[in-house]
Motif scaffolding. Structure first.
Motif, PDB file in Angstrom:
ATOM      1  N   PRO A 191       0.953  -1.275   0.213  1.00  0.00           N
ATOM      2  CA  PRO A 191      -0.008  -0.067   0.038  1.00  0.00           C
ATOM      3  C   PRO A 191       0.825   1.236   0.046  1.00  0.00           C
ATOM      4  O   PRO A 191       1.319   1.935   0.955  1.00  0.00           O
TER       5      PRO A 191
ATOM      6  N   GLU B 138      -4.791   2.081  -0.704  1.00  0.00           N
ATOM      7  CA  GLU B 138      -4.925   0.548  -0.697  1.00  0.00           C
ATOM      8  C   GLU B 138      -5.083   0.152   0.732  1.00  0.00           C
ATOM      9  O   GLU B 138      -5.798  -1.235   0.905  1.00  0.00           O
ATOM     10  N   ARG B 139      -5.112   0.784   1.703  1.00  0.00           N
ATOM     11  CA  ARG B 139      -5.330   0.477   3.091  1.00  0.00           C
ATOM     12  C   ARG B 139      -5.811   1.724   3.940  1.00  0.00           C
ATOM     13  O   ARG B 139      -5.001   2.610   3.716  1.00  0.00           O
TER      14      ARG B 139
ATOM     15  N   TYR C 288       0.742   2.915   5.132  1.00  0.00           N
ATOM     16  CA  TYR C 288       1.310   3.007   3.726  1.00  0.00           C
ATOM     17  C   TYR C 288       2.823   2.684   3.977  1.00  0.00           C
ATOM     18  O   TYR C 288       3.278   3.002   4.866  1.00  0.00           O
TER      19      TYR C 288
END
Length: 385
Positions: free
Chosen positions: A318, A324-325, A329
């Protein structure tokens, strides 16, 4: 024989030499992680102060007294020190900071180191001049990215890396596109990052990422010197050789932009067993079988540091906050062999290495100072063409 610290899995293909800047047609590099994710430095538990965060790719060297110094630094520039990788612990000493210099020096990040003897250490330093650009009247509204001017400077240490000093002002600039942020520009501008410094034959190399006024002036460029202790010796590769002293946007246009490294190259390591250089980077690439570009950590190989293969994915990651999350990251990947016999950890001597990276923790979707240095083990295997 020293005991291996980590189990691992990484696949490397050997490519043939080609004209500088051209892509290799050799087999792609495939990297498979073979162990659990581990924490090397935990900010919540180990920090000396809140500024002690891993905010740059990890670099390592051995001191003359045998201790390992690992730098993955913030603008206060700090290090982890230990007799081996398993014993690395944060030092509370500051190695280098811009506030120790006259106003206008900017914020400083140590990006690369090299030592011959473990006592005297050369360094390449990323200089952030965004505040100075704003103070000079650039964009009072303070829009993100605008007014960010960056250069690469030279520094050195004579006390085994316990402290670093910038070269004198007339000698310290290694790579620069301009002394001022361009009028009308709307994004970051300058020379931003370097890989670690590596040795090949009788010369020394690093890759510098530049973002200029257009695509021709932007990208990863290979630099060479005969002595990393000489700040004025670095020259970029052009179509006619290593002959570009990059001090302007026009100079940046002349350097060859390395193929397939579409994002900042973060580290270099030479696999003696497989005869290739390995570069790692974070980015989004759409590979065979993907229905869209995938965020992650990637690798490319080269026989000569000039021609690079298409990237292969090491692992999904990510890499951008909140995309992505929601909680983390990951960024700043670097590949290091903890058992390298090189004093500068620029070689992978066997079949093992670790991929280190920063994990930034988010709170309610917002960034925090809570950032850890983590790694996964990898193993090198030659793929079959």
């Amino acid at each position: 024989m020293r005991k291996r610290l980590f189990p691992i899995l990484l696949v490397v293909a050997v490519a043939g030499s080609v004209h500088p800047g051209h892509a290799s047609d050799g087999p792609a590099v495939s990297l498979t992680v073979a162990g659990d994710q581990q924490v090397l430095y935990e900010w919540n538990r180990q920090r000396c102060d809140d500024e002690q965060i891993p905010d740059s790719p990890a670099r390592a060297f051995r001191r003359a007294d045998g201790e390992i110094v690992l730098i993955a630094t913030h603008r206060t520039n700090w290090a982890l020190i230990g007799s081996d990788f398993a014993s690395l612990r944060p030092s509370c000493e500051t190695l280098l900071r811009g506030t120790d210099y006259p106003a206008g020096t900017g914020k400083l990040w140590i990006q690369a180191t090299y030592t011959y003897d473990g006592k005297n250490v050369a360094a390449l330093v990323s200089q952030d001049l965004a505040i100075e650009s704003r103070q000079a009247g650039c964009d009072p509204a303070g829009r993100i990215g605008k007014c960010w001017l960056n250069k690469i400077l030279a520094a050195r240490s004579s006390d085994m890396g316990r402290s670093f000093d910038l070269f004198a002002p007339k000698d310290r600039v290694v790579v620069s596109l301009s002394d001022r942020y361009p009028e009308g520009a709307d994004r970051r501008y300058g020379a931003f990052t370097t890989t670690n410094i590596v040795r090949k034959d009788d010369a020394f190399y690093t890759i510098v990422y530049m973002q200029g006024s257009d695509q021709a002036a932007s990208g990863n460029c290979l630099f060479r010197t005969s002595d990393p202790m000489d700040a004025g010796g670095w020259r970029a590769l052009s179509l006619t050789g290593f002959d570009v002293d990059v001090k302007s946007d026009e100079d940046a246009r002349r350097c060859v932009k390395l193929p397939h490294l579409g994002f900042e190259a973060r580290s270099l390591a030479y696999s003696a067993k497989h005869g290739v250089w390995i570069a790692v980077l974070a980015g989004r690439f759409q590979l065979a079988g993907d229905d869209r570009p995938v965020a992650g950590f990637y690798a490319s190989t080269s026989p000569d540091l000039k021609a690079w293969s298409k990237v292969a994915r090491i692992m999904r990651a990510p890499i951008k906050p909140r995309e992505e999350r929601p909680d983390q990251y990951w960024y700043y990947p670097s590949l290091i062999d903890p058992d390298s016999t090189s004093a500068n950890f620029d070689t992978i001597d066997g079949d093992t290495a670790v991929l280190l990276f920063t994990v930034g923790h988010l709170r309610n979707g917002r960034g925090t100072m809570n950032r850890d240095l983590q790694y996964v083990p990898v193993r090198l295997e030659a793929s079959v063409p």
